[in-house]
Structure formats: C-alpha cells, structure tokens
Scaffold this active site. Structure first.
Site, PDB file in Angstrom:
ATOM      1  N   GLN A  47      -3.046   3.289   9.596  1.00  0.00           N
ATOM      2  CA  GLN A  47      -1.687   3.250   9.033  1.00  0.00           C
ATOM      3  C   GLN A  47      -0.700   4.082   9.862  1.00  0.00           C
ATOM      4  O   GLN A  47       0.491   3.779   9.913  1.00  0.00           O
ATOM      5  CB  GLN A  47      -1.684   3.767   7.589  1.00  0.00           C
ATOM      6  CG  GLN A  47      -2.360   2.867   6.583  1.00  0.00           C
ATOM      7  CD  GLN A  47      -3.813   3.271   6.359  1.00  0.00           C
ATOM      8  OE1 GLN A  47      -4.472   3.774   7.258  1.00  0.00           O
ATOM      9  NE2 GLN A  47      -4.301   3.057   5.154  1.00  0.00           N
ATOM     10  N   ARG A  81      -6.894  -0.831  -7.578  1.00  0.00           N
ATOM     11  CA  ARG A  81      -7.272   0.281  -6.682  1.00  0.00           C
ATOM     12  C   ARG A  81      -7.405   1.544  -7.539  1.00  0.00           C
ATOM     13  O   ARG A  81      -6.569   1.767  -8.423  1.00  0.00           O
ATOM     14  CB  ARG A  81      -6.231   0.494  -5.566  1.00  0.00           C
ATOM     15  CG  ARG A  81      -6.288  -0.593  -4.494  1.00  0.00           C
ATOM     16  CD  ARG A  81      -5.457  -0.231  -3.277  1.00  0.00           C
ATOM     17  NE  ARG A  81      -6.128   0.712  -2.398  1.00  0.00           N
ATOM     18  CZ  ARG A  81      -5.542   1.287  -1.341  1.00  0.00           C
ATOM     19  NH1 ARG A  81      -4.275   1.030  -1.060  1.00  0.00           N
ATOM     20  NH2 ARG A  81      -6.207   2.127  -0.564  1.00  0.00           N
ATOM     21  N   ASP A 106      -1.907  10.742  -2.957  1.00  0.00           N
ATOM     22  CA  ASP A 106      -2.251   9.627  -3.848  1.00  0.00           C
ATOM     23  C   ASP A 106      -2.515  10.096  -5.271  1.00  0.00           C
ATOM     24  O   ASP A 106      -2.324   9.336  -6.224  1.00  0.00           O
ATOM     25  CB  ASP A 106      -3.461   8.875  -3.297  1.00  0.00           C
ATOM     26  CG  ASP A 106      -3.052   8.110  -2.044  1.00  0.00           C
ATOM     27  OD1 ASP A 106      -3.027   8.719  -0.965  1.00  0.00           O
ATOM     28  OD2 ASP A 106      -2.688   6.925  -2.173  1.00  0.00           O
ATOM     29  N   ASN A 115      -5.487  12.527  -0.660  1.00  0.00           N
ATOM     30  CA  ASN A 115      -4.661  11.735   0.252  1.00  0.00           C
ATOM     31  C   ASN A 115      -5.611  11.037   1.229  1.00  0.00           C
ATOM     32  O   ASN A 115      -6.834  11.205   1.142  1.00  0.00           O
ATOM     33  CB  ASN A 115      -3.643  12.630   0.972  1.00  0.00           C
ATOM     34  CG  ASN A 115      -2.587  11.818   1.705  1.00  0.00           C
ATOM     35  OD1 ASN A 115      -1.954  10.926   1.116  1.00  0.00           O
ATOM     36  ND2 ASN A 115      -2.383  12.082   2.981  1.00  0.00           N
ATOM     37  N   LYS A 116      -5.054  10.263   2.105  1.00  0.00           N
ATOM     38  CA  LYS A 116      -5.853   9.452   3.026  1.00  0.00           C
ATOM     39  C   LYS A 116      -6.939  10.274   3.709  1.00  0.00           C
ATOM     40  O   LYS A 116      -6.706  11.421   4.097  1.00  0.00           O
ATOM     41  CB  LYS A 116      -4.906   8.832   4.067  1.00  0.00           C
ATOM     42  CG  LYS A 116      -5.533   7.906   5.072  1.00  0.00           C
ATOM     43  CD  LYS A 116      -6.375   6.811   4.453  1.00  0.00           C
ATOM     44  CE  LYS A 116      -5.653   5.950   3.456  1.00  0.00           C
ATOM     45  NZ  LYS A 116      -6.549   5.131   2.621  1.00  0.00           N
ATOM     46  N   ARG A 135       0.850  -1.185   0.000  1.00  0.00           N
ATOM     47  CA  ARG A 135       0.000   0.000   0.000  1.00  0.00           C
ATOM     48  C   ARG A 135       0.892   1.243   0.000  1.00  0.00           C
ATOM     49  O   ARG A 135       2.094   1.163   0.207  1.00  0.00           O
ATOM     50  CB  ARG A 135      -0.952  -0.003   1.194  1.00  0.00           C
ATOM     51  CG  ARG A 135      -0.232  -0.304   2.507  1.00  0.00           C
ATOM     52  CD  ARG A 135      -0.744   0.476   3.655  1.00  0.00           C
ATOM     53  NE  ARG A 135      -0.610   1.904   3.458  1.00  0.00           N
ATOM     54  CZ  ARG A 135       0.503   2.598   3.655  1.00  0.00           C
ATOM     55  NH1 ARG A 135       1.628   1.999   4.010  1.00  0.00           N
ATOM     56  NH2 ARG A 135       0.530   3.901   3.475  1.00  0.00           N
ATOM     57  N   GLY A 136       0.236   2.405  -0.236  1.00  0.00           N
ATOM     58  CA  GLY A 136       0.994   3.644  -0.368  1.00  0.00           C
ATOM     59  C   GLY A 136       1.239   3.865  -1.849  1.00  0.00           C
ATOM     60  O   GLY A 136       1.680   2.945  -2.557  1.00  0.00           O
ATOM     61  N   ALA A 137       0.969   5.090  -2.309  1.00  0.00           N
ATOM     62  CA  ALA A 137       0.934   5.343  -3.754  1.00  0.00           C
ATOM     63  C   ALA A 137       2.208   4.911  -4.504  1.00  0.00           C
ATOM     64  O   ALA A 137       2.127   4.146  -5.474  1.00  0.00           O
ATOM     65  CB  ALA A 137       0.615   6.817  -3.995  1.00  0.00           C
TER      66      ALA A 137
HETATM   67  O1  MRU Z   1      -4.827   3.339   1.506  1.00  0.00           O
HETATM   68  P1  MRU Z   1      -3.320   3.519   1.554  1.00  0.00           P
HETATM   69  O2  MRU Z   1      -2.724   3.051   2.833  1.00  0.00           O
HETATM   70  O3  MRU Z   1      -2.660   2.969   0.324  1.00  0.00           O
HETATM   71  O4  MRU Z   1      -3.179   5.092   1.512  1.00  0.00           O
HETATM   72  C1  MRU Z   1      -1.915   5.664   1.570  1.00  0.00           C
HETATM   73  C2  MRU Z   1      -1.928   7.133   1.727  1.00  0.00           C
HETATM   74  O5  MRU Z   1      -2.932   7.804   1.680  1.00  0.00           O
HETATM   75  C3  MRU Z   1      -0.608   7.743   1.818  1.00  0.00           C
HETATM   76  O6  MRU Z   1      -0.602   8.791   2.706  1.00  0.00           O
HETATM   77  C4  MRU Z   1      -0.256   8.182   0.409  1.00  0.00           C
HETATM   78  O7  MRU Z   1      -0.338   7.076  -0.486  1.00  0.00           O
HETATM   79  C5  MRU Z   1       1.063   8.730   0.282  1.00  0.00           C
HETATM   80  S1  MRU Z   1       2.224   7.435   0.267  1.00  0.00           S
HETATM   81  C6  MRU Z   1       3.784   8.044   0.061  1.00  0.00           C
END
Ligand code: MRU
Length: 358
Positions: free
Chosen positions: A204, A97, A245, A255-256, A52-54
């Site tokens: 997270q 996703r 993201d 973002n999240k 996970r994470g962009a």
């Molecule tokens: O749903 P996730 O855990 O994939 O979401 C991640 C986030 O929102 C992060 O803050 C974002 O991807 C930046 S990662 C460098």
C-alpha cells in the site's frame, strides 16, 4: 487530479442510489471508479480490498447499510420485519473484515440511528441514505482537524516524516489521517518531505501512498520496510506518523503489519512515533490490544509478487494483516479532539467525555 480538494474515495450518488468508489486494486496503473449497487457487492468490495483503510471501509459499511435498506424495502413494508432483516445484513457487512473497528462503528451507528425512530420503512431507507452521506462528509472534516493538530507536532522546518502503509485520502473519504498531518504540515512548510515504507505484502505504501502524494506534489521517497532503522541511525527521519485500524482503551494500537517493528526502531532512535486516527477508531469496549482480532490473509500475498512466485514451492507461510503496537511506544495519538498523551486510559476517557460519567 488533486486529492486536496476534488477527490472523494467513496461517495453516495444520490440520483442513482449507488456507492461510487475508487478501485484501489488497480492504482497506480489506472484510476478507475466503480459503482456498488448491492449490499452483497459492498461486502465483496470490502473483503477484496477494492475499498480499504479503516475510515474508508467504515463509510463503505454505512453505504452498505443504505443499499441493504433499499433491497429490504422491496420485500417488506413491515417495520419490525424490516428492522430484523436489516440487523442480519448489518452482521453480514461487519463480517467482511475483522480488524478495522470503523467498519463495526459505522454499521452499528446506522442501525442505531433508525432502530427506535418509529418511522415507516421508506422513511427509514431515506434516513439511512442521508445519514450515510452525513458520515461521509464528516470524515473529511475530522481528517482536516487531525491534520491541523498533527502539523503542530512537526519538530522542525524541512522535516522528514516517515509513514507506513497508506493512511491517506485513499484510506478515508478524503484528506487522510497520517497523510492529513503531512498535507497540513506541507501547507505551512513546503520544504517537508515524506519517506514511505513499501509495506509488504500488499505494498500500500508503494502503490497508494506514493501515488497520492505525487498527485499533490508532496516530495516522497519510497523505501523498503527494513530500511527505516538505517535512515533513523543516520538522523534522517524527524518524525513517524501512521494511521490505525483499532485502538484499545489503554492506547495499544493495531495497524498494518510492520508498524510494531517501526515503533520499536523509532523509539530506539528517539524519533517521535505518532498515531493519527479519528475517535471512531478507538474501541472503548476493549481494555488492551490483546483483545484486537487480527486478520489472517491469503498466503499468496506473501509468496507472490505481481502474480509470480518469489519463493520455494510449498514453503510454510503465515500472513497476519496487522500487528499491535503497545501504548508505551506511542508518543501521542492525534485525533479530531486534539492530541492524546499517556496515560491513554485517562486521555481517551476525557476525549470521549467519559470522565465524569464513570
Ligand atoms: O489492509 P488495509 O490496507 O485496509 O490496511 C490499512 C492500514 O493499516 C492503514 O494504515 C490504516 O487503516 C489506517 S487508514 C487511515
């Protein structure tokens, strides 16, 4: 374990032709590596958030394309057929996703890399493997540049930096974006500290951000998402840095979920609010944040904690995974090309070198 140098969250293993990744579902209880052998398994790893994470899911997409190519080469050596089957797998991987554009960016980059190369099928497979490894290595270099540009923005010695979700080594191949800024700042001043939002519903911040900062010996204090205003009002937060993201051409940033609230609270208290992200997170095909698709996630993420219900049975639930922070609340976007400032329409074009070609 030292995230500064040794860990790659996701790595292509050449002698096995597999993608090896840290299983993020079991952190902080366990630190486990998983080998992903097929493009179907890669789709599931992204969808279920093993990775996970962009930026990390971008590289997962790139490795997924190499795995798909290995599978297709067993069925056909015809170049046109290979390309058309690979294109189908690309669309499949991209559907795992919807919000983080790094996934679409990396999968498309892989396909574009070979589509007109004129090589035979086995050569194209090797090109996709090598190019996936190249993107993987570049991610760490990019994050170090983001970190160094961002460290310059820390307003004072001993600053407290607040972050949301996890934009660290575990959301990238290594080093991190928002936590890359923290790492570079800490290397210059080891009296800085981090406040980490818990980040409901998936936690997270609690599970992953505190884990990786503790591993690197960077002081971190865990708070719940609603506490940021309280601490800003007391003058205890000097700067907010979060990841992204997807960023639209005007700077609006997905973002999240909870990031938007945080940006409003930070602006109210005159605490500088920054985004840290590579250019691959900027989607120049869309004008504003209204066009960013927001992932709807399972209701159980909200109704349950650690498998146990925390609410009345049958309660209504809505669970968007991300929100969009308007560009007007963002003081700067820290990228590998430097810090972009408003008006973002101009600074983003400039960062992509588009100014003179329009
Ligand atoms: O749903 P996730 O855990 O994939 O979401 C991640 C986030 O929102 C992060 O803050 C974002 O991807 C930046 S990662 C460098």
């Amino acid at each position: 374990m030292d995230f500064k140098s040794k860990i790659k969250t996701i790595e292509w293993i050449k002698d096995k032709n597999v993608s090896r990744m840290v299983d993020q579902l079991v952190i902080p209880y366990e630190y486990k590596l998983i080998d992903i052998n097929t493009s179907d398994d890669m789709y599931n790893a992204i969808k279920t958030m093993i990775v996970r994470g962009a930026p990390a899911i971008g590289i997962a997409g790139a490795h997924g394309m190499a795995l798909a190519a290995l599978e297709i080469a067993k069925k056909t050596q015809n170049q046109q057929e290979f390309l058309s089957l690979l294109k189908e797998r690309a669309e499949f991987l991209k559907s795992s996703r919807p919000t983080a554009v790094n996934l679409m960016w990396a999968v498309d980059k892989q396909y574009d890399y070979i589509k007109n190369c004129g090589k035979n099928v086995n050569e194209m497979v090797q090109m996709l493997i090598d190019h996936g490894i190249q993107l993987e290595n570049e991610d760490i270099e990019i994050n170090k540049k983001i970190g160094d540009y961002g460290a310059e923005l820390v307003p004072k010695k001993g600053a407290t930096i607040l972050t949301h979700c996890n934009a660290g080594a575990l959301a990238t191949v290594g080093y991190g974006t928002a936590l890359g800024v923290v790492r570079s700042a800490f290397a210059k001043d080891n009296t800085i500290q981090v406040f980490a939002d818990e980040t409901r519903p998936r936690q997270q911040g609690a599970r992953i951000t505190t884990f990786e900062l503790a591993m690197d010996g960077i002081p971190v204090t865990l708070i719940t998402d609603g506490m940021s205003g309280y601490f800003m009002n007391k003058g205890m937060i000097d700067m907010v840095v979060v990841g992204a993201d997807r960023i639209a051409s005007n700077g609006d940033t997905a973002n999240k979920i909870g990031t938007y609230n945080l940006a409003i609270v930070a602006n109210y208290h005159n605490v500088p609010f920054y985004i840290a992200a590579p250019l691959s997170t900027i989607d120049t095909s869309i004008s504003t944040g209204k066009e960013i698709p927001i992932e709807e996630r399972s209701h159980e993420e909200v109704t349950h904690i650690n498998g146990k219900s925390v609410c009345a049975d049958g309660v209504n639930v809505i669970n968007p995974g991300f929100d969009v922070t308007p560009a007007s609340l963002i003081k700067g976007i820290i990228t590998e090309k430097g810090v972009l400032y408003p008006p973002y329409e101009d600074s983003i074009k400039e960062a992509f070198g588009l100014v003179n070609s329009l």
